[in-house]
Design a protein around this motif. Sequence first.
Motif, mmCIF file in Angstrom:
data_model
loop_
_atom_site.group_PDB
_atom_site.id
_atom_site.type_symbol
_atom_site.label_atom_id
_atom_site.label_comp_id
_atom_site.label_asym_id
_atom_site.label_seq_id
_atom_site.Cartn_x
_atom_site.Cartn_y
_atom_site.Cartn_z
ATOM 1 N N GLU A 94 -7.438 11.385 4.930
ATOM 2 C CA GLU A 94 -6.838 12.514 4.221
ATOM 3 C C GLU A 94 -5.342 12.593 4.507
ATOM 4 O OE1 GLU A 94 -5.805 15.679 2.013
ATOM 5 O OE2 GLU A 94 -7.623 14.460 1.851
ATOM 6 N N LEU A 95 -4.935 12.345 5.736
ATOM 7 C CA LEU A 95 -3.507 12.355 6.067
ATOM 8 C C LEU A 95 -2.771 11.275 5.286
ATOM 9 C CD1 LEU A 95 -3.794 12.848 9.925
ATOM 10 C CD2 LEU A 95 -2.597 14.404 8.374
ATOM 11 N N ALA A 96 -3.367 10.080 5.240
ATOM 12 C CA ALA A 96 -2.728 8.989 4.513
ATOM 13 C C ALA A 96 -2.623 9.306 3.022
ATOM 14 C CB ALA A 96 -3.513 7.702 4.718
ATOM 15 N N ALA A 125 0.850 -1.186 0.000
ATOM 16 C CA ALA A 125 0.000 0.000 0.000
ATOM 17 C C ALA A 125 0.888 1.239 0.000
ATOM 18 C CB ALA A 125 -0.920 0.015 1.217
ATOM 19 N N ASP A 126 0.366 2.328 -0.562
ATOM 20 C CA ASP A 126 1.117 3.584 -0.602
ATOM 21 C C ASP A 126 1.216 4.213 0.786
ATOM 22 O OD1 ASP A 126 1.309 3.280 -3.350
ATOM 23 O OD2 ASP A 126 -0.497 4.467 -3.741
ATOM 24 N N SER A 127 0.128 4.124 1.551
ATOM 25 C CA SER A 127 0.063 4.583 2.932
ATOM 26 C C SER A 127 -0.854 3.634 3.684
ATOM 27 C CB SER A 127 -0.482 6.015 3.032
ATOM 28 O OG SER A 127 0.367 6.944 2.392
ATOM 29 N N GLY A 145 -4.970 3.527 -3.085
ATOM 30 C CA GLY A 145 -3.621 3.241 -2.624
ATOM 31 C C GLY A 145 -3.451 3.203 -1.120
ATOM 32 N N VAL A 146 -4.510 3.515 -0.371
ATOM 33 C CA VAL A 146 -4.427 3.525 1.095
ATOM 34 C C VAL A 146 -4.989 2.207 1.639
ATOM 35 C CG1 VAL A 146 -5.216 4.631 3.219
ATOM 36 C CG2 VAL A 146 -4.581 6.038 1.239
ATOM 37 N N GLY A 147 -4.190 1.492 2.424
ATOM 38 C CA GLY A 147 -4.626 0.258 3.058
ATOM 39 C C GLY A 147 -5.068 0.528 4.485
#
Length: 373
Positions: free
Chosen positions: A183-185, A36-38, A232-234
């Motif tokens: 949103e932070l991720a 995951a990206d973030s 992209g966020v897990g």
Amino acid sequence: MSFMLPSASPSARSVVGVADDLFSALRGESALLPPADSVVLVVVDGLGAISLRGHAGHARALTTGMAKKDVAYSVFPSTTAAALTSIVTGVWPGEHGLVGYRVLDPARDVLVNQLSGWETDGIDPLTWQAAPTIFERAGRRGHESFAVGYAGYAHSGFTKATLRGAEFVAATTAESRIEAAYELAHSHPGSLVYCYLPEVDKAGHKYGIASSEWVAALEDVDAALSTRVPPGVGVVVTSDHGMVDVAPSRQVVLDETHLEGIRHVGGEPRMLHAYLEPDADAVAVTARWRADLEGVADVVTREEAVRAGLFGPTVTAPAASRIGDVLAIARASWAVYDGTAADQRGRGMVGQHGALTAEERQVPVVRLGAFSR
């Protein structure tokens, strides 16, 4: 006495490894999760897997697609101070040292509250909890970390002990906390974000998990988690522990006769730490508690608990010094109280936790976003 742990598969997942699973996925090295990206770790305090499945119709975002294997086991004691610390450090209570709700500070011979008493009880969060957090480890690898929670928690001792290394971001409602975490991720690729939701736990303590108020809190959290996860966020949603409802008829109150030879009573009603007077006969006190609490609680000595691995495979000297000489681990839906304590407000709590039942120990591990199957 022969003491047997409730059965659990040797391969059963533990909350101790959940944060490290996410961090591994962030580096593309996880055997359990896709890259995951973030990553976002959401902890819904007090949400047991059994109670969640029993209310699946009120939690469709959490339970749709939740497989039978999507559970983990909490640590012992199954209480917030111990379990949350294990989640964010990746080590058992026997290593990080938060071995209960209220425990003995042997250097000062006083009980300290490891959840809310860091300032009033004079505990140094940087030395009392010395294990590095997942956020500190992530920072050393060049990853930003954020922790999203109530503003009132931002500078607490427990936050300093468990969330150090993460930038704290305050948000009021469950929905706004989830939105802020996502949103932070999304805006910080490569980041690790922690989001804490205490609403279910608070409703459970006050009203019980059989109450309409608990169901309403679950529905609010589930609605917040229905928010679309950015590409992209897990996301992994888990909990520190579940709980059981304790009826007034299941409250056992200890008086001076039961407490002879005992200097301090710590822990909480479903897992008491009894600290003996220096000249007390430990064998006699243990035998008396076993007789007094027969059918209500399993009574074990510190040595038996450590040998059984209750606090994890390793117990450091500081952690051992905080464990009671005698422990009373409540069975079924019983709770045991120190009737001599000045503060009896705890007897008003309906939902409780700390012991070894499946309702308290089994928690969900739900995958969303880039981690969805």
